[in-house]
Design a protein around this motif. Structure first.
Motif, PDB file in Angstrom:
ATOM      1  N   PRO A  59       0.827  -1.205   0.000  1.00 39.70           N
ATOM      2  CA  PRO A  59       0.000   0.000   0.000  1.00 39.70           C
ATOM      3  C   PRO A  59       0.865   1.260   0.000  1.00 39.70           C
ATOM      4  N   ASN A  60       0.282   2.357  -0.377  1.00 36.66           N
ATOM      5  CA  ASN A  60       0.964   3.649  -0.389  1.00 36.66           C
ATOM      6  C   ASN A  60      -0.099   4.727  -0.211  1.00 36.66           C
ATOM      7  N   PRO A  61      -0.122   5.425   0.935  1.00 38.93           N
ATOM      8  CA  PRO A  61       0.796   5.402   2.078  1.00 38.93           C
ATOM      9  C   PRO A  61       0.756   4.051   2.808  1.00 38.93           C
ATOM     10  N   PHE A  62       1.825   3.789   3.576  1.00 36.96           N
ATOM     11  CA  PHE A  62       1.876   2.521   4.305  1.00 36.96           C
ATOM     12  C   PHE A  62       2.281   2.757   5.752  1.00 36.96           C
ATOM     13  N   HIS A  63       1.910   1.772   6.618  1.00 38.07           N
ATOM     14  CA  HIS A  63       2.239   1.846   8.043  1.00 38.07           C
ATOM     15  C   HIS A  63       3.381   0.899   8.385  1.00 38.07           C
ATOM     16  N   HIS A  64       3.199  -0.388   8.061  1.00 38.47           N
ATOM     17  CA  HIS A  64       4.153  -1.407   8.501  1.00 38.47           C
ATOM     18  C   HIS A  64       5.046  -1.913   7.376  1.00 38.47           C
ATOM     19  N   LYS A  65       4.452  -2.068   6.187  1.00 35.95           N
ATOM     20  CA  LYS A  65       5.214  -2.676   5.100  1.00 35.95           C
ATOM     21  C   LYS A  65       4.596  -2.270   3.766  1.00 35.95           C
ATOM     22  N   THR A  66       5.450  -2.029   2.773  1.00 37.98           N
ATOM     23  CA  THR A  66       4.981  -1.784   1.415  1.00 37.98           C
ATOM     24  C   THR A  66       5.686  -2.766   0.493  1.00 37.98           C
TER      25      THR A  66
END
Length: 126
Positions: A34-41
């Motif tokens: 995902p983009n924006p991401f929290h933990h991992k992209t």
């Protein structure tokens, strides 16, 4: 055996078809998700053809221009024809969490004499 038509006439010469399957390599790169991401992209790219890329490099750069992470071919598990994924957890090269913000990614994939390069922005929000 020879081919014959409906009247029983035989063919005058053997009939041969030559064909060649093009094993041309193509590379397609999806936008990071995902983009924006929290933990991992994830950076996903698909390789078709018969040739595995010679070289893959993914660089993550801060807006100030500092290289914060650098993935190379050796960092990709099981590089193959088909779908390949490089995951980034928003950490620097020492495994430390990076601050929230916008980062630039640049991915370069080299296969035979073909070089694909794409760049873009990714947003980290913790």
């Amino acid at each position: 055996g020879e081919a014959r038509d409906a009247s029983g006439n035989g063919s005058s010469s053997p009939y041969e078809i030559m064909f060649q399957v093009k094993g041309e390599t193509t590379i397609s790169l999806s936008p990071p998700y995902p983009n924006p991401f929290h933990h991992k992209t994830n950076f996903e790219f698909v390789v078709t053809g018969s040739q595995i890329p010679d070289n893959v490099r993914l660089q993550i750069i801060s807006l100030s221009g500092k290289l914060v992470e650098d993935f190379s071919t050796d960092d990709i598990n099981d590089l193959r024809i088909g779908t390949n994924t490089i995951s980034w957890a928003g950490l620097d090269e020492y495994g430390q969490p990076l601050p929230n913000g916008v980062y630039i990614f640049r991915i370069t994939i080299q296969c035979n004499n073909v070089v694909l390069q794409k760049a873009g922005k990714i947003v980290l929000v913790r």
